[in-house]
Design a protein around this motif. Structure first.
Motif: not given
Length: 454
Positions: A253-260
């Motif tokens: 989920i975090l990768n999907g919203i652009g969080v590295e």
């Protein structure tokens, strides 16, 4: 420890010689305030006992909400509870101050003097007598002696720290908008060190908050290009204390919203420009949050010889009494207890503090009746939930099938996550007030900005 003034005859009296019985609770977090409320209702209102709650703050905020305060997505004024008012409504006394020592022989708690922002004394250095003492002062972030953390990173142990981060975030965005040139590389980057529940939840909440700020006029900032969040974890995966499937779901989920997401990346230094990792990588960051592990507050090691763990928490017996003094109980994050048959202590979670508060409330009633055979505390793990703001909520619920857990995600998980806070509110306010407050928040939320703008 500071030298002790002599205890007076009155202070040294036992409960059998003096009425009412004196119960002092130090710490107004989730467990401490719930315990004070229960005991005030059961014993304080009827005059059977004198219940005193001590805290260095004047209002209570449920600690799992601090990431929302930091991101600016929660109005603190609508969720904070004044201790003085709660004590008036529920039969206990609130005393402002911070515990700095203990006299076990004289059965007294030592509170430091307090001062206002101008340096004027509010309350003097003083001692409070007790017949039973309950320590519930929670935990603080553990910086593991990492260079630069205290000077350059913000921790999220208190509402004041969360509000400080939010002000810095808002100021950084306004500064970037008002400056004559374009947003510089790294200028609006946020590094969150520690990918437990707090760090993971904060990263998602900040992603949403940044877009909300831009919507309210800071259109020079491109949130997709200028605002960057890096979540850093020393362990091989995020949420290392939770099941691996939850860790993977949250990472996706975090990768999907652009969080590295940077795992397996211990931090070796934090400075004004950013964060240095053990492999030599440097992550430029204007804002740094430290959320990597917890320990007991320093004062716990100075409490007249009480036994502490290697994480500086107070070691307790199965009854939650300290190993060296049966008149002192410990609940919440400050307690260290390894249940029978387990190898790890009870985790520092709100559900543990809630259960321990209810257990100790029953034990203290039994103690006042003269009972000495007290039942042990049994912790029930009902699972774990991680809220990723508006994007999703993931978790697992325990106890539906013997020996197994049920994974939940999305809308149902979000309802369950919010219900944890509602349970805490119900323990403090009762069903009717919680219902009315919930309706009020739902109505006013539609007429207010979804992010804090000041």
């Amino acid at each position: 420890m500071n030298s002790l003034p002599p205890a007076t005859t009155t202070q040294a009296e036992s409960a059998t010689d003096k009425k009412p019985y004196r119960i002092v609770i130090v710490g107004g977090g989730a467990g401490g305030l719930e315990l004070a409320t229960q005991l005030g209702d059961k014993l304080g209102k009827s005059g059977k006992a004198e219940i005193t709650l001590v805290d260095r703050a004047r209002t209570h905020i449920w600690k799992p909400l601090l990431h929302e305060i930091a991101a600016g997505s929660m109005d603190t004024g609508r969720h904070e509870l004044p201790y003085q008012a709660q004590g008036h409504w529920h039969g206990f006394r609130y005393r402002y101050g911070e515990m700095i020592g203990l006299d076990r022989a004289g059965k007294r708690v030592h509170l430091a003097a307090t001062y206002d922002e101008d340096g004027r004394e509010i309350t003097p250095d003083r001692w409070f007598p007790y017949d039973t003492l309950v320590i519930a002062i929670g935990s603080i972030s553990n910086d593991f002696h990492t260079p630069g953390v205290k000077e350059n990173a913000i921790m999220l142990d208190t509402p004041e720290q969360a509000q400080r981060f939010n002000r810095r975030l808002l100021n950084a965005c306004v500064r970037a908008y008002a400056q004559p040139g374009p947003v510089r590389p790294g200028q609006l980057h946020v590094a969150i060190i520690g990918a437990g529940a707090t760090g993971s939840e904060l990263s998602a909440e900040l992603h949403h908050a940044a877009r909300g700020l831009v919507e309210f006029g800071l259109d020079k900032i491109d949130p997709e290009k200028d605002f960057k969040i890096t979540l850093i974890e020393a362990a091989p995966r995020i949420l290392p204390a939770l099941p691996e499937r939850l860790s993977k779901a949250t990472t996706d989920i975090l990768n999907g919203i652009g969080v590295e997401v940077r795992t397996g990346s211990p931090v070796t230094n934090v400075n004004k420009e950013g964060v240095t990792l053990a492999n030599g990588d440097f992550i430029p960051s204007e804002l740094v949050v430290w959320a990597a592990g917890v320990k007991g507050p320093d004062v716990l090691a100075k409490l007249d010889g009480l036994e502490v763990s290697r994480m500086n928490t107070l070691v307790v017996k199965p009854t939650l009494q300290t190993t060296r003094d049966d008149d002192i109980f410990v609940i919440g994050d400050a307690a260290y207890l390894v249940p029978d048959g387990e190898t790890a202590p009870i985790p520092p979670r709100a559900q543990a503090a809630h259960q321990e508060a209810s257990h100790v409330a029953k034990l203290l009633v039994r103690r006042m009746r003269g009972e000495t055979d007290l039942p042990p505390f049994k912790y029930h793990d009902f699972g774990s939930l991680v809220s990723l703001g508006k994007y999703s909520t993931v978790g697992n619920l325990m106890g539906f099938i013997e020996g197994k857990s049920l994974r939940i995600e999305g809308w149902f998980a979000k309802i369950m996550y919010r219900s944890l806070y509602k349970m805490h509110e119900i323990a403090l306010y009762g069903y009717v007030k919680v219902f009315l407050d919930t309706i009020s928040r739902l109505l006013t939320r539609r007429t207010e900005p979804q992010v804090k703008l000041h």
